[in-house]
Design an enzyme around this catalytic site. Structure first.
Site, PDB file in Angstrom:
ATOM      1  N   CYS A 108       3.175 -10.911  -1.766  1.00 45.22           N
ATOM      2  CA  CYS A 108       2.302 -10.257  -0.776  1.00 45.22           C
ATOM      3  C   CYS A 108       0.883 -10.826  -0.710  1.00 45.22           C
ATOM      4  O   CYS A 108       0.323 -10.918   0.381  1.00 45.22           O
ATOM      5  CB  CYS A 108       2.291  -8.756  -1.011  1.00 45.22           C
ATOM      6  N   HIS A 242      -3.425  -5.419   2.716  1.00 47.14           N
ATOM      7  CA  HIS A 242      -1.973  -5.658   2.793  1.00 47.14           C
ATOM      8  C   HIS A 242      -1.285  -4.370   3.236  1.00 47.14           C
ATOM      9  O   HIS A 242      -1.465  -3.305   2.620  1.00 47.14           O
ATOM     10  CB  HIS A 242      -1.468  -6.124   1.422  1.00 47.14           C
ATOM     11  N   ASN A 272       6.166  -3.329   5.624  1.00 46.66           N
ATOM     12  CA  ASN A 272       5.591  -4.314   4.704  1.00 46.66           C
ATOM     13  C   ASN A 272       6.244  -5.671   4.964  1.00 46.66           C
ATOM     14  O   ASN A 272       7.424  -5.847   4.692  1.00 46.66           O
ATOM     15  CB  ASN A 272       5.858  -3.837   3.266  1.00 46.66           C
TER      16      ASN A 272
END
Ligand code: COA
Length: 315
Positions: A108, A242, A272
């Site tokens: 990520c 994020h 995500n």
């Protein structure tokens, strides 16, 4: 270093929480309050490299540069259909890049890790114009029978073009390495000599540990890089966090004491998308005209590794 172009590309298929509840024991009532996610884009017949190429071309077009002006390409990716060559080479071949191609698997926070490499190369005079593409298909990593993971993710690609400038004010990379927080493995080709058992394990996650790591490292490192510049969170115009989980984002925002309008989000529509999350959000905000010259923007991302990173940049 400064950003002179952004781009993004998403799969066409949009899957709602109600769609998931058709084949999983889950519901919008469970997913939305715990994650902030309503829909996500999911790969069907697209190839991830095509999304990466579309994002790259959009970023290069916006930068005003030609493909031949890019002299370094960094691609952030965890999984795609090819094990080799790296996704960077596949995208480079598709859009006609002929510069060095580097792949990173930093999950990520990959966009910020790539920014750090780009900044270092540009500062050293070894590159002038660096293309970063983050292309991810985490929906191909989870088991779609596991309601605790597959509901969280979406696919997509985000890109940015960086060139020389003094707009990056600070970057901090961080690691708390361990293999039992977020992990996935798969068997390799058998040989006559392999004597160990290799199994296929789809993406696993210790959600609560990851949640704690995300909030604590993000807040700590944002405050640290701001303090180095003599700034506090209230001096920042926008936080690009994020898009993993709305509760994580809200946890960070609450601890920093910053109003909602400084925390743009798109998790509602994307879920995500691993390292693609920050550059997709950046591109959406940029194309909406949110940023003005001189705005202070903080990036923060966290995930498998465990790795995390923050960056402070002036637009
Ligand atoms: N629908 C319905 N129920 C679900 C579910 C779903 N999609 N997913 C899990 N559950 C159930 C569990 O089975 C469990 O049931 P049980 O108590 O009967 O065993 C219950 O909900 C609680 O599960 P738990 O995992 O403890 O929930 P949680 O409150 O910790 O929330 C997350 C789970 C994943 C939303 C949360 O831990 C989180 O956001 N973690 C961060 C994860 C993340 O963003 N990772 C990526 C960072 S890069």
């Amino acid at each position: 270093m400064k950003i002179i172009g952004t781009g993004s590309a998403l799969p066409r298929k949009v899957v709602t929480n109600d769609d998931l509840s058709q084949f999983l024991d889950t519901s919008d009532e469970w997913i939305f309050p715990r994650t902030g996610i309503r829909t996500r884009h999911v790969i069907t017949d697209e190839k991830l490299e095509d999304l990466g190429m579309a994002a790259a071309c959009a970023a290069i077009a916006q930068s005003g540069l030609q493909v031949g002006d890019i002299d370094m390409f960094i691609c952030s990716n965890v999984v795609n259909e090819y094990l080799t060559p790296g996704l960077s080479c596949i995208i480079a071949a598709g859009i006609g890049l002929r510069c060095p191609c580097i792949d990173i698997n930093c999950a990520c926070p990959g966009f910020i890790y790539a920014m750090d490499i780009a900044d270092t190369y540009i500062a050293a005079g070894r590159a002038r114009n660096v293309l970063v593409v983050c292309a991810e298909e985490p929906t191909r990593m989870t088991s779609w029978e596991d309601r605790s993971t597959c509901v969280l993710f979406g696919d997509g690609a985000g890109a940015a073009v960086f060139t020389a400038g003094d707009n990056v004010k600070g970057i901090k990379l961080n690691a708390e390495p361990s293999v039992d927080k977020i992990w996935q493995y798969r068997p390799l080709e058998p040989t006559p000599y392999v004597r160990k058992t290799e199994t296929n394990v789809p993406l696993q996650m210790n959600g609560r540990e990851v949640f704690r790591f995300a909030v604590t490292t993000s807040v700590r490192d944002i405050n640290e890089i701001l303090a180095k510049e003599g700034m506090t969170a209230s001096d920042v115009d926008y936080f690009m966090i994020h898009q993993a989980n709305m509760r994580i984002i809200e946890g960070i925002r609450g601890r920093l004491g910053v109003p909602e309008e400084k925390f743009p989000t798109n998790i509602q529509d994307h879920g995500n998308s691993s390292s693609a999350s920050c550059p997709i959000l950046l591109d959406e905000c940029n194309r909406k005209g949110l940023f003005k010259k001189g705005d202070k923007i903080v990036f923060s991302a966290f995930g498998a590794g465990l790795l995390s990173a923050v960056a402070l940049m002036e637009w």
